[in-house]
Design a protein around this motif. Structure first.
Motif, mmCIF file in Angstrom:
data_model
loop_
_atom_site.group_PDB
_atom_site.id
_atom_site.type_symbol
_atom_site.label_atom_id
_atom_site.label_comp_id
_atom_site.label_asym_id
_atom_site.label_seq_id
_atom_site.Cartn_x
_atom_site.Cartn_y
_atom_site.Cartn_z
ATOM 1 N N ALA A 1 79.322 13.700 28.498
ATOM 2 C CA ALA A 1 78.356 14.810 28.439
ATOM 3 C C ALA A 1 78.124 15.256 26.999
ATOM 4 O O ALA A 1 76.973 15.480 26.579
ATOM 5 N N GLU A 2 79.195 15.378 26.219
ATOM 6 C CA GLU A 2 79.089 15.796 24.814
ATOM 7 C C GLU A 2 78.276 14.784 24.002
ATOM 8 O O GLU A 2 77.383 15.143 23.235
ATOM 9 N N LEU A 3 78.578 13.510 24.184
ATOM 10 C CA LEU A 3 77.857 12.471 23.435
ATOM 11 C C LEU A 3 76.404 12.362 23.885
ATOM 12 O O LEU A 3 75.508 12.109 23.073
ATOM 13 N N ALA A 4 76.162 12.556 25.178
ATOM 14 C CA ALA A 4 74.782 12.517 25.695
ATOM 15 C C ALA A 4 73.967 13.660 25.092
ATOM 16 O O ALA A 4 72.786 13.479 24.755
ATOM 17 N N ILE B 1 76.477 4.943 26.374
ATOM 18 C CA ILE B 1 77.548 5.921 26.122
ATOM 19 C C ILE B 1 78.626 5.804 27.191
ATOM 20 O O ILE B 1 79.817 5.738 26.883
ATOM 21 N N SER B 2 78.218 5.775 28.450
ATOM 22 C CA SER B 2 79.179 5.666 29.562
ATOM 23 C C SER B 2 80.004 4.388 29.454
ATOM 24 O O SER B 2 81.228 4.403 29.659
ATOM 25 N N LYS B 3 79.350 3.283 29.116
ATOM 26 C CA LYS B 3 80.045 1.995 28.993
ATOM 27 C C LYS B 3 81.123 2.055 27.914
ATOM 28 O O LYS B 3 82.256 1.618 28.123
ATOM 29 N N ARG C 1 85.246 1.823 28.163
ATOM 30 C CA ARG C 1 86.015 0.860 27.373
ATOM 31 C C ARG C 1 87.081 1.564 26.527
ATOM 32 O O ARG C 1 88.191 1.079 26.386
ATOM 33 N N TYR C 2 86.707 2.703 25.956
ATOM 34 C CA TYR C 2 87.648 3.469 25.122
ATOM 35 C C TYR C 2 88.886 3.849 25.940
ATOM 36 O O TYR C 2 90.015 3.673 25.485
ATOM 37 N N PHE C 3 88.674 4.331 27.155
ATOM 38 C CA PHE C 3 89.816 4.729 27.986
ATOM 39 C C PHE C 3 90.638 3.516 28.426
ATOM 40 O O PHE C 3 91.863 3.590 28.497
ATOM 41 N N GLN C 4 89.974 2.393 28.704
ATOM 42 C CA GLN C 4 90.711 1.172 29.054
ATOM 43 C C GLN C 4 91.577 0.729 27.878
ATOM 44 O O GLN C 4 92.745 0.389 28.045
ATOM 45 N N MET C 5 91.000 0.743 26.682
ATOM 46 C CA MET C 5 91.753 0.345 25.491
ATOM 47 C C MET C 5 92.900 1.314 25.221
ATOM 48 O O MET C 5 93.994 0.908 24.875
#
Length: 196
Positions: free
Chosen positions: A60-63, A82-84, A88-92
């Motif tokens: 939401a913040e980045l959007a 952004i969602s993608k 990925r950030y959380f997976q990493m």
């Protein structure tokens, strides 16, 4: 290019958004081969903490920021991208980054400042000549040729990789240990790093 820099023993920064395991596996392979430590600078950390580790709040913040760019007719990213990347950030973060040293951008700035202030600078204007000696790799014969016309007014700069590969490592080491003078300068190479 990363491998070439690592072969030369150069500190290497990789600026990328390729957040997936495969991308890091290549870097890890090179780091093992050339004895490097991988440090990941987490530029998302401030947002991650501001949003209390909530991926939806981060999206939401980045959007919202992205909408501002769109209003100003600047290049924008789009909600899907952004969602993608947040996924990925959380997976990493939960996978690969657990195994690596991760620092904040502020820590990175401090590390760079500290490293640069520990660098020793030399004034070579006091010398008549400068001889730069590249990788010797244990070749005593070549080293003797360089010092055949040794002069005190010449600065001799060894660019690392004094030992290894060659057949005369002991003779090279003994020769280097006998050298004396304030006109000799040694830069540590990646082969010396392996000796620790």
């Amino acid at each position: 290019m990363v491998e070439h820099r690592m072969q030369a023993g150069i500190t290497t920064f990789v600026d990328g958004t390729h957040l997936y395991r495969g991308a890091f596996s290549e870097y890890r392979k090179l780091a093992r081969k050339y004895h490097y430590q991988i440090i990941v600078v987490d530029f998302m950390r401030a947002l991650y903490e501001k949003c209390h580790h909530d991926p939806q709040a981060m999206i939401a913040e980045l959007a919202q920021r992205d909408k501002q760019r769109k209003k100003q007719q600047q290049r924008f990213v789009g909600q899907q991208v952004i969602s993608k990347y947040i996924d990925r950030y959380f997976q990493m973060k939960n996978d690969v980054l657990q195994e690596l040293k991760v620092i904040s951008p502020e820590d990175c700035q401090h590390l760079i400042r500290t490293t640069l202030t520990n660098v020793s600078y030399q004034d070579f204007n006091r010398f008549e000549r400068i001889k730069i000696i590249g990788d010797i790799h244990g070749e005593h014969t070549g080293l003797q040729e360089i010092f055949a016309d040794y002069q005190r007014g010449t600065a001799y700069i060894f660019c690392g990789d004094i030992l290894d590969r060659g057949t005369q490592n002991l003779a090279v080491l003994e020769f280097i240990n006998r050298l004396k003078g304030n006109n000799l300068f040694f830069i540590r190479g990646n082969h010396e790093d392996r000796i620790d």
